[in-house]
Design a protein around this motif. Sequence first.
Motif, PDB file in Angstrom:
ATOM      1  N   ARG A 178       0.832  -1.198   0.000  1.00 38.26           N
ATOM      2  CA  ARG A 178       0.000   0.000   0.000  1.00 38.26           C
ATOM      3  C   ARG A 178       0.874   1.258   0.000  1.00 38.26           C
ATOM      4  N   ASP A 179       1.153   1.794   1.175  1.00 39.44           N
ATOM      5  CA  ASP A 179       1.817   3.097   1.251  1.00 39.44           C
ATOM      6  C   ASP A 179       3.341   3.017   1.240  1.00 39.44           C
ATOM      7  N   GLU A 180       3.880   1.838   1.523  1.00 44.36           N
ATOM      8  CA  GLU A 180       5.340   1.714   1.538  1.00 44.36           C
ATOM      9  C   GLU A 180       5.731   0.290   1.186  1.00 44.36           C
ATOM     10  N   LEU A 181       6.980   0.138   0.786  1.00 40.40           N
ATOM     11  CA  LEU A 181       7.513  -1.191   0.497  1.00 40.40           C
ATOM     12  C   LEU A 181       8.103  -1.780   1.771  1.00 40.40           C
ATOM     13  N   PRO A 182       7.915  -3.085   2.000  1.00 38.88           N
ATOM     14  CA  PRO A 182       8.560  -3.706   3.160  1.00 38.88           C
ATOM     15  C   PRO A 182      10.076  -3.564   3.077  1.00 38.88           C
ATOM     16  N   THR A 183      10.719  -3.502   4.219  1.00 39.13           N
ATOM     17  CA  THR A 183      12.177  -3.391   4.259  1.00 39.13           C
ATOM     18  C   THR A 183      12.811  -4.549   3.498  1.00 39.13           C
ATOM     19  N   GLY A 184      13.685  -4.211   2.585  1.00 39.05           N
ATOM     20  CA  GLY A 184      14.408  -5.224   1.832  1.00 39.05           C
ATOM     21  C   GLY A 184      13.668  -5.753   0.615  1.00 39.05           C
ATOM     22  N   PHE A 185      12.462  -5.266   0.356  1.00 39.90           N
ATOM     23  CA  PHE A 185      11.680  -5.763  -0.783  1.00 39.90           C
ATOM     24  C   PHE A 185      11.712  -4.748  -1.918  1.00 39.90           C
ATOM     25  N   ALA A 186      12.067  -5.212  -3.121  1.00 35.58           N
ATOM     26  CA  ALA A 186      12.098  -4.355  -4.318  1.00 35.58           C
ATOM     27  C   ALA A 186      12.849  -3.059  -4.052  1.00 35.58           C
ATOM     28  N   ASP A 187      14.066  -3.196  -3.530  1.00 40.44           N
ATOM     29  CA  ASP A 187      14.866  -2.026  -3.164  1.00 40.44           C
ATOM     30  C   ASP A 187      15.400  -1.271  -4.375  1.00 40.44           C
ATOM     31  N   THR A 188      15.723  -1.990  -5.437  1.00 43.77           N
ATOM     32  CA  THR A 188      16.416  -1.367  -6.562  1.00 43.77           C
ATOM     33  C   THR A 188      15.431  -0.930  -7.642  1.00 43.77           C
ATOM     34  N   PRO A 189      15.825   0.030  -8.475  1.00 43.55           N
ATOM     35  CA  PRO A 189      14.958   0.402  -9.604  1.00 43.55           C
ATOM     36  C   PRO A 189      14.636  -0.790 -10.506  1.00 43.55           C
ATOM     37  N   ALA A 190      15.596  -1.694 -10.694  1.00 46.18           N
ATOM     38  CA  ALA A 190      15.337  -2.868 -11.536  1.00 46.18           C
ATOM     39  C   ALA A 190      14.241  -3.738 -10.940  1.00 46.18           C
ATOM     40  N   GLU A 191      14.260  -3.924  -9.615  1.00 43.74           N
ATOM     41  CA  GLU A 191      13.224  -4.730  -8.969  1.00 43.74           C
ATOM     42  C   GLU A 191      11.874  -4.026  -8.995  1.00 43.74           C
ATOM     43  N   LYS A 192      11.879  -2.713  -8.861  1.00 46.98           N
ATOM     44  CA  LYS A 192      10.616  -1.961  -8.947  1.00 46.98           C
ATOM     45  C   LYS A 192      10.043  -2.057 -10.362  1.00 46.98           C
ATOM     46  N   THR A 193      10.911  -2.044 -11.353  1.00 49.99           N
ATOM     47  CA  THR A 193      10.448  -2.212 -12.728  1.00 49.99           C
ATOM     48  C   THR A 193       9.902  -3.617 -12.948  1.00 49.99           C
ATOM     49  N   PHE A 202      -8.533  -2.578 -10.852  1.00 49.53           N
ATOM     50  CA  PHE A 202      -7.221  -3.209 -10.855  1.00 49.53           C
ATOM     51  C   PHE A 202      -6.143  -2.212 -10.450  1.00 49.53           C
ATOM     52  N   ARG A 203      -5.409  -2.557  -9.392  1.00 54.24           N
ATOM     53  CA  ARG A 203      -4.308  -1.732  -8.915  1.00 54.24           C
ATOM     54  C   ARG A 203      -3.399  -2.602  -8.054  1.00 54.24           C
ATOM     55  N   LEU A 204      -2.244  -2.046  -7.697  1.00 55.21           N
ATOM     56  CA  LEU A 204      -1.241  -2.831  -6.993  1.00 55.21           C
ATOM     57  C   LEU A 204      -1.770  -3.393  -5.685  1.00 55.21           C
ATOM     58  N   ASP A 205      -2.485  -2.602  -4.895  1.00 53.06           N
ATOM     59  CA  ASP A 205      -2.917  -3.092  -3.580  1.00 53.06           C
ATOM     60  C   ASP A 205      -4.176  -3.941  -3.637  1.00 53.06           C
ATOM     61  N   ASN A 206      -4.679  -4.225  -4.826  1.00 48.44           N
ATOM     62  CA  ASN A 206      -5.697  -5.259  -4.986  1.00 48.44           C
ATOM     63  C   ASN A 206      -5.096  -6.560  -5.493  1.00 48.44           C
ATOM     64  N   CYS A 207      -3.771  -6.636  -5.421  1.00 52.62           N
ATOM     65  CA  CYS A 207      -3.049  -7.862  -5.756  1.00 52.62           C
ATOM     66  C   CYS A 207      -2.141  -8.234  -4.581  1.00 52.62           C
ATOM     67  N   MET A 208      -1.854  -9.514  -4.465  1.00 59.46           N
ATOM     68  CA  MET A 208      -0.882  -9.972  -3.484  1.00 59.46           C
ATOM     69  C   MET A 208       0.373 -10.390  -4.225  1.00 59.46           C
ATOM     70  N   VAL A 209       1.528  -9.983  -3.668  1.00 65.54           N
ATOM     71  CA  VAL A 209       2.815 -10.203  -4.318  1.00 65.54           C
ATOM     72  C   VAL A 209       3.643 -11.153  -3.458  1.00 65.54           C
ATOM     73  N   ASP A 210       4.330 -12.059  -4.103  1.00 63.68           N
ATOM     74  CA  ASP A 210       5.234 -12.981  -3.396  1.00 63.68           C
ATOM     75  C   ASP A 210       6.220 -12.176  -2.556  1.00 63.68           C
ATOM     76  N   SER A 211       6.317 -12.496  -1.274  1.00 69.54           N
ATOM     77  CA  SER A 211       7.147 -11.700  -0.367  1.00 69.54           C
ATOM     78  C   SER A 211       8.636 -11.788  -0.681  1.00 69.54           C
ATOM     79  N   LYS A 212       9.014 -12.778  -1.461  1.00 68.72           N
ATOM     80  CA  LYS A 212      10.430 -12.935  -1.796  1.00 68.72           C
ATOM     81  C   LYS A 212      10.733 -12.659  -3.271  1.00 68.72           C
ATOM     82  N   ASP A 213       9.682 -12.406  -4.054  1.00 69.26           N
ATOM     83  CA  ASP A 213       9.882 -12.277  -5.496  1.00 69.26           C
ATOM     84  C   ASP A 213       8.952 -11.207  -6.062  1.00 69.26           C
ATOM     85  N   PRO A 214       9.463  -9.991  -6.327  1.00 70.43           N
ATOM     86  CA  PRO A 214       8.609  -8.937  -6.888  1.00 70.43           C
ATOM     87  C   PRO A 214       8.128  -9.244  -8.297  1.00 70.43           C
ATOM     88  N   GLY A 215       8.624 -10.314  -8.877  1.00 71.48           N
ATOM     89  CA  GLY A 215       8.186 -10.712 -10.209  1.00 71.48           C
ATOM     90  C   GLY A 215       7.093 -11.757 -10.199  1.00 71.48           C
TER      91      GLY A 215
END
Length: 341
Positions: free
Chosen positions: A113-128, A207-220
Amino acid sequence: MSEHALGDGELWRLLADTLGDDAWLHADAKLIAGGKSNLTFELTAGNRSVILRRPPTGNVLPSAHDMGREARVIRALGPTAVPVPEILLEDRTGAVVGAPFYVMSKVEGLIIRDELPTGFADTPAEKTTLTNTLVDTLAAIHTVDRAAAGLEDFGRPHGFMARQLRRWTAQWEASRDGGVSPVDELGKELAPLLPDDGPIGLVHGDFRLDNCMVDSKDPGRITGVLDWEMSTLGDPFADLGMLLFYWRESGDPIPALTPAVTALPGFPGREHVAQRYAAQTGADLATLDVYRAFAHFKFAVIAQGIAARVASGAMAGQDFGDLSAEVESTAVAGLEILRQH
């Protein structure tokens, strides 16, 4: 609130019978924060949790909060490439908890929602990567084989956008608190610009990011797409327009009702989202701004509806403050998009 919204105990007996475990006779219920329309509860017995969805308590607007449609589409998408929970129990009668509801499996993962968990999708590549996966999931929804999924009669796609405008205008009239508003002006300017018929696909509706669940170890990897209450067959660009509305960039105003995590440094902007979608689907983006403006109209009406439900006490004690400025600024931004089109 849990006791009032979940009936007098019949739910627990039904769960115990359905899931084959008497531990559900003594289960706990917790309202999951964040839901501004239907109410979502986590039900827990021992080490197992499931999720229940039901409409708000109190009066609701006509045609809103249809639990049967939501359960149907989730069940239909189970065998497809779209990640969804499993439907475990459904009651369309309203006899058990005082309203139709369904129970689904709890999907493991992150709701961002409002922030990324610590250590998750830290880099621009992971955010992409996260961004691309989200857009690709939307493309998968829009390209579902409707016949194979049993969804050919799930909506009336012809004349979809004109009907959407009429529907949300009616919702606006039912929820408004008087006075002339930019919402009225935006609706009038949209009317001649919306297509009579566009492409046809399964439309999520919110459809939006916070209406989806993302793998906690894999932003892909998205583990589940949730909140299907507004899904139907229609013009997929309606979904894309809404996603772009929710997709905030650095420097955008901070919204009162929706998360703005994508405004963090490193996230791609709206142009990337649109181009990724076009690359995945072959869609022509020439008329996209009209759909973006419609998304502003729709969300302004949604915000007004939330304000009305909060005022009537139908949102389980949740309070989102005075939303009048949010309603007006959302509509004004939509007018600006149209006039730059």
